[in-house]
Design a protein around this motif. Sequence first.
Motif, PDB file in Angstrom:
ATOM      1  N   VAL A  74      -6.114 -21.432 -15.432  1.00 52.81           N
ATOM      2  CA  VAL A  74      -5.881 -22.163 -14.186  1.00 52.81           C
ATOM      3  C   VAL A  74      -7.159 -22.774 -13.587  1.00 52.81           C
ATOM      4  O   VAL A  74      -7.177 -23.932 -13.169  1.00 52.81           O
ATOM      5  CB  VAL A  74      -5.122 -21.271 -13.185  1.00 52.81           C
ATOM      6  N   MET A  75      -8.263 -22.038 -13.591  1.00 52.16           N
ATOM      7  CA  MET A  75      -9.484 -22.538 -12.963  1.00 52.16           C
ATOM      8  C   MET A  75     -10.114 -23.666 -13.788  1.00 52.16           C
ATOM      9  O   MET A  75     -10.479 -24.713 -13.258  1.00 52.16           O
ATOM     10  CB  MET A  75     -10.494 -21.396 -12.783  1.00 52.16           C
ATOM     11  N   GLY A  76     -10.260 -23.420 -15.087  1.00 52.16           N
ATOM     12  CA  GLY A  76     -10.885 -24.423 -15.947  1.00 52.16           C
ATOM     13  C   GLY A  76     -10.068 -25.701 -16.006  1.00 52.16           C
ATOM     14  O   GLY A  76     -10.608 -26.818 -15.966  1.00 52.16           O
ATOM     15  N   HIS A 115     -11.715 -27.880 -24.278  1.00 50.46           N
ATOM     16  CA  HIS A 115     -11.644 -26.893 -25.353  1.00 50.46           C
ATOM     17  C   HIS A 115     -11.150 -25.568 -24.786  1.00 50.46           C
ATOM     18  O   HIS A 115     -11.438 -25.239 -23.645  1.00 50.46           O
ATOM     19  CB  HIS A 115     -13.041 -26.695 -25.979  1.00 50.46           C
ATOM     20  N   ASN A 116     -10.413 -24.854 -25.594  1.00 53.61           N
ATOM     21  CA  ASN A 116      -9.975 -23.512 -25.222  1.00 53.61           C
ATOM     22  C   ASN A 116      -9.878 -22.692 -26.502  1.00 53.61           C
ATOM     23  O   ASN A 116      -9.644 -23.235 -27.575  1.00 53.61           O
ATOM     24  CB  ASN A 116      -8.603 -23.574 -24.529  1.00 53.61           C
ATOM     25  N   ARG A 117     -10.086 -21.379 -26.378  1.00 50.54           N
ATOM     26  CA  ARG A 117     -10.030 -20.519 -27.568  1.00 50.54           C
ATOM     27  C   ARG A 117      -8.752 -20.776 -28.353  1.00 50.54           C
ATOM     28  O   ARG A 117      -8.789 -20.989 -29.562  1.00 50.54           O
ATOM     29  CB  ARG A 117     -10.114 -19.048 -27.141  1.00 50.54           C
ATOM     30  N   THR A 118      -7.630 -20.749 -27.659  1.00 48.83           N
ATOM     31  CA  THR A 118      -6.373 -21.055 -28.339  1.00 48.83           C
ATOM     32  C   THR A 118      -5.965 -22.487 -27.968  1.00 48.83           C
ATOM     33  O   THR A 118      -6.098 -22.897 -26.817  1.00 48.83           O
ATOM     34  CB  THR A 118      -5.280 -20.059 -27.897  1.00 48.83           C
ATOM     35  N   ASP A 119      -5.478 -23.229 -28.946  1.00 48.17           N
ATOM     36  CA  ASP A 119      -5.236 -24.669 -28.769  1.00 48.17           C
ATOM     37  C   ASP A 119      -4.176 -25.002 -27.722  1.00 48.17           C
ATOM     38  O   ASP A 119      -4.177 -26.083 -27.143  1.00 48.17           O
ATOM     39  CB  ASP A 119      -4.773 -25.296 -30.091  1.00 48.17           C
ATOM     40  N   LYS A 120      -3.265 -24.059 -27.500  1.00 51.11           N
ATOM     41  CA  LYS A 120      -2.101 -24.352 -26.679  1.00 51.11           C
ATOM     42  C   LYS A 120      -2.476 -24.915 -25.305  1.00 51.11           C
ATOM     43  O   LYS A 120      -1.917 -25.915 -24.850  1.00 51.11           O
ATOM     44  CB  LYS A 120      -1.284 -23.057 -26.526  1.00 51.11           C
ATOM     45  N   ARG A 121      -3.437 -24.255 -24.643  1.00 51.55           N
ATOM     46  CA  ARG A 121      -3.810 -24.691 -23.285  1.00 51.55           C
ATOM     47  C   ARG A 121      -4.386 -26.111 -23.307  1.00 51.55           C
ATOM     48  O   ARG A 121      -4.168 -26.891 -22.381  1.00 51.55           O
ATOM     49  CB  ARG A 121      -4.845 -23.749 -22.683  1.00 51.55           C
ATOM     50  N   THR A 122      -5.143 -26.420 -24.352  1.00 53.64           N
ATOM     51  CA  THR A 122      -5.741 -27.756 -24.456  1.00 53.64           C
ATOM     52  C   THR A 122      -4.635 -28.805 -24.584  1.00 53.64           C
ATOM     53  O   THR A 122      -4.637 -29.829 -23.890  1.00 53.64           O
ATOM     54  CB  THR A 122      -6.662 -27.809 -25.698  1.00 53.64           C
ATOM     55  N   MET A 169     -15.449 -21.620 -18.434  1.00 50.31           N
ATOM     56  CA  MET A 169     -14.609 -21.093 -17.351  1.00 50.31           C
ATOM     57  C   MET A 169     -13.652 -20.063 -17.929  1.00 50.31           C
ATOM     58  O   MET A 169     -12.432 -20.246 -17.948  1.00 50.31           O
ATOM     59  CB  MET A 169     -13.864 -22.277 -16.720  1.00 50.31           C
ATOM     60  N   VAL A 170     -14.237 -18.981 -18.451  1.00 47.89           N
ATOM     61  CA  VAL A 170     -13.404 -17.934 -19.049  1.00 47.89           C
ATOM     62  C   VAL A 170     -13.558 -16.649 -18.246  1.00 47.89           C
ATOM     63  O   VAL A 170     -14.356 -16.571 -17.317  1.00 47.89           O
ATOM     64  CB  VAL A 170     -13.755 -17.682 -20.534  1.00 47.89           C
ATOM     65  N   LYS A 171     -12.794 -15.665 -18.639  1.00 48.60           N
ATOM     66  CA  LYS A 171     -12.843 -14.354 -17.988  1.00 48.60           C
ATOM     67  C   LYS A 171     -14.287 -13.841 -18.031  1.00 48.60           C
ATOM     68  O   LYS A 171     -14.934 -13.889 -19.072  1.00 48.60           O
ATOM     69  CB  LYS A 171     -11.927 -13.426 -18.771  1.00 48.60           C
TER      70      LYS A 171
HETATM   71  P1  NBP Z   1      -9.062 -15.919 -16.646  1.00 49.68           P
HETATM   72  O1  NBP Z   1     -10.135 -15.168 -15.943  1.00 49.68           O
HETATM   73  O2  NBP Z   1      -7.697 -15.358 -16.631  1.00 49.68           O
HETATM   74  O3  NBP Z   1      -9.522 -16.175 -18.151  1.00 49.68           O
HETATM   75  C1  NBP Z   1      -8.678 -16.823 -19.066  1.00 49.68           C
HETATM   76  C2  NBP Z   1      -9.486 -17.722 -19.970  1.00 49.68           C
HETATM   77  O4  NBP Z   1     -10.485 -16.961 -20.670  1.00 49.68           O
HETATM   78  C3  NBP Z   1      -8.612 -18.354 -21.030  1.00 49.68           C
HETATM   79  O5  NBP Z   1      -9.063 -19.664 -21.239  1.00 49.68           O
HETATM   80  C4  NBP Z   1      -8.866 -17.464 -22.220  1.00 49.68           C
HETATM   81  O6  NBP Z   1      -8.612 -18.099 -23.455  1.00 49.68           O
HETATM   82  C5  NBP Z   1     -10.330 -17.211 -22.063  1.00 49.68           C
HETATM   83  N1  NBP Z   1     -10.865 -16.126 -22.883  1.00 49.68           N
HETATM   84  C6  NBP Z   1     -10.667 -14.792 -22.795  1.00 49.68           C
HETATM   85 BR1  NBP Z   1      -9.573 -13.986 -21.601  1.00 49.68          BR
HETATM   86  N2  NBP Z   1     -11.340 -14.088 -23.714  1.00 49.68           N
HETATM   87  C7  NBP Z   1     -11.984 -14.999 -24.439  1.00 49.68           C
HETATM   88  C8  NBP Z   1     -12.858 -14.910 -25.535  1.00 49.68           C
HETATM   89  N3  NBP Z   1     -13.219 -13.732 -26.046  1.00 49.68           N
HETATM   90  N4  NBP Z   1     -13.345 -16.058 -26.055  1.00 49.68           N
HETATM   91  C9  NBP Z   1     -12.989 -17.239 -25.543  1.00 49.68           C
HETATM   92  N5  NBP Z   1     -12.180 -17.401 -24.480  1.00 49.68           N
HETATM   93  C10 NBP Z   1     -11.677 -16.291 -23.931  1.00 49.68           C
HETATM   94  O7  NBP Z   1      -9.005 -17.429 -16.086  1.00 49.68           O
HETATM   95  P2  NBP Z   1      -9.113 -18.019 -14.611  1.00 49.68           P
HETATM   96  O8  NBP Z   1      -8.278 -17.257 -13.634  1.00 49.68           O
HETATM   97  O9  NBP Z   1      -8.927 -19.477 -14.759  1.00 49.68           O
HETATM   98  O10 NBP Z   1     -10.629 -17.737 -14.203  1.00 49.68           O
HETATM   99  C11 NBP Z   1     -11.728 -18.235 -14.955  1.00 49.68           C
HETATM  100  C12 NBP Z   1     -13.010 -17.743 -14.347  1.00 49.68           C
HETATM  101  O11 NBP Z   1     -13.107 -18.245 -13.017  1.00 49.68           O
HETATM  102  C13 NBP Z   1     -13.123 -16.229 -14.219  1.00 49.68           C
HETATM  103  O12 NBP Z   1     -14.439 -15.844 -14.478  1.00 49.68           O
HETATM  104  C14 NBP Z   1     -12.764 -15.970 -12.788  1.00 49.68           C
HETATM  105  O13 NBP Z   1     -13.311 -14.774 -12.305  1.00 49.68           O
HETATM  106  C15 NBP Z   1     -13.364 -17.180 -12.119  1.00 49.68           C
HETATM  107  N6  NBP Z   1     -12.789 -17.537 -10.825  1.00 49.68           N
HETATM  108  C16 NBP Z   1     -11.464 -17.445 -10.591  1.00 49.68           C
HETATM  109  C17 NBP Z   1     -10.933 -17.800  -9.377  1.00 49.68           C
HETATM  110  C18 NBP Z   1      -9.465 -17.727  -9.151  1.00 49.68           C
HETATM  111  O14 NBP Z   1      -9.040 -17.965  -8.006  1.00 49.68           O
HETATM  112  N7  NBP Z   1      -8.648 -17.438 -10.159  1.00 49.68           N
HETATM  113  C19 NBP Z   1     -11.763 -18.278  -8.365  1.00 49.68           C
HETATM  114  C20 NBP Z   1     -13.120 -18.396  -8.623  1.00 49.68           C
HETATM  115  C21 NBP Z   1     -13.618 -18.010  -9.846  1.00 49.68           C
HETATM  116  P3  NBP Z   1      -7.119 -18.043 -24.103  1.00 49.68           P
HETATM  117  O15 NBP Z   1      -6.346 -19.114 -23.436  1.00 49.68           O
HETATM  118  O16 NBP Z   1      -7.373 -18.332 -25.536  1.00 49.68           O
HETATM  119  O17 NBP Z   1      -6.579 -16.670 -23.848  1.00 49.68           O
END
Ligand code: NBP
Length: 477
Positions: free
Chosen positions: A12-14, A31-38, A73-75
Amino acid sequence: DKASIGVTGLAVMGRNLARNLARHGHTVALHNRTDKRTRELVDQFGSEGEFIPAYSAREFVDALERPRQIVIMVKAGEPTDAVIEEFAPLLESGDVIVDAGNAHFADTRRREAQLRERGLHFVGTGVSGGEEGALHGPSIMPGGSKASYESLGPLLEDISAKVDGDPCCTHIGADGAGHFVKMVHNGIEYADMQLIAESFDLLRGALGHEPAQIAEVFRTWNTGRLDSYLIEITAQVLAHTDAGTGKPFVDVVADQAEQKGTGRWTVQIGLDLGVPISGIAEAVFARSLSGHADLRIGSRELPGPSRSKLKGAEAEGFADDVERALYASKIVAYAQGFNQIQAGGSEYGWDIDLGAVASIWRGGCIIRAKFLDDIRGAYEAEPGLPTLLTSGGFNAAVADAQDSWRRVVATAAQLGIPTPGFSTALAYYDGLRAPRLPAALIQGQRDFFGAHTYRRTDRDGAFHTAWATDDRAESEA
Ligand code: NBP
């Protein structure tokens, strides 16, 4: 054509940051680890701007103009390290990696040092405002080198929130400074939310108001000096009725507040730096207490006071008292947070402009408020201000509020309504005011049992009293 910036990590953030960049006319590699989100991003939002989807790290890196700018912008935590290790070997000297996730600033300092050795810029960047902010303009707190900000800064300023035409983005300082400031932002957010919640609890407990009535009170407050996003959403949450039960929403939600950890980090670092951030600490502890079902044994086992409500004339003006107590306590919470930023700056050698920090928090982020304009003004007028409590406007506001503040804390104690935020803020204020503190006695106790020595008010040096002997002679240590 190549992309001026790339985003990897399209949850959601990225996704929203990438869309924000594209909507501002920047070509964005995806780019995203898994293609689906892209694929989903391009399918759903491809028409919003220029995107270059990439399905491998190599493809992503090749899609970027040089110097390359990659936003991760990942976890936070291990995933961030994994992504850095995936991309760093493909990058060239002068390229920039931006970590926009919620990293701990110590991790950011480590990563920055490692990548600097490899000729890369690493910019740990705080981003606040949640998913809506990411899409429509967040508050952005980049750290890292000044050189990296030359190319990156204009892009980030472009997509940040704007207040009176000023971008809510500024270069905070070297390496982890951005993530440090984001951490303190979140700590202040905890304190502010706790104080607002206590205000609600007082209006309900002491006056017996219903949530919908209290929503109106908050709506009124939001037209004055407390004007802020948090007060605004508080009114909305309080006015909300649960569809299923027809009860006020706040009455059907479990009263156990959760946390993701940035508040806890703020307190841990506050302890390490020796900065009294008691308002933030109490807010974190209050959430923790709320979650302890095992400790919350209730009023049958822990008796309370004989009365629990204000009656008749006592109740008159109490809501106004709470407004003043809230405002004064809020000044304390922010004063403490800004002192922590100052302390972090001294410890880690960051030259942080506190007025600029207040300025970029005026929009986009969760603690955005009219009040931050006054904080900006205070630090602009006096950059070395020891505490916001001594700056003109705040000083006068607290002086004006303090009778109410004391009444509210006393009333809460008498009625048995827990107000850790209000109480600790007032104790801090009185601690700063006190001509003498009982710390002198503590020094005596320490010297008594541990020969820890003490300093005197009338002479330099460290002294020890021979407590175990009859004459209790004093010697210089
Ligand atoms: P998440 O924090 O839920 O992370 C999901 C993303 O991380 C997906 O793109 C996922 O890829 C990727 N990812 C993970 Br999990 N493990 C990975 C790995 N080993 N290698 C590569 N990619 C990996 O997403 P978010 O809620 O969008 O938050 C992103 C960042 O922004 C976090 O650090 C969060 O703390 C920060 N943030 C969030 C907010 C908010 O309101 N949510 C506000 C401010 C900051 P995948 O799709 O392949 O699983």
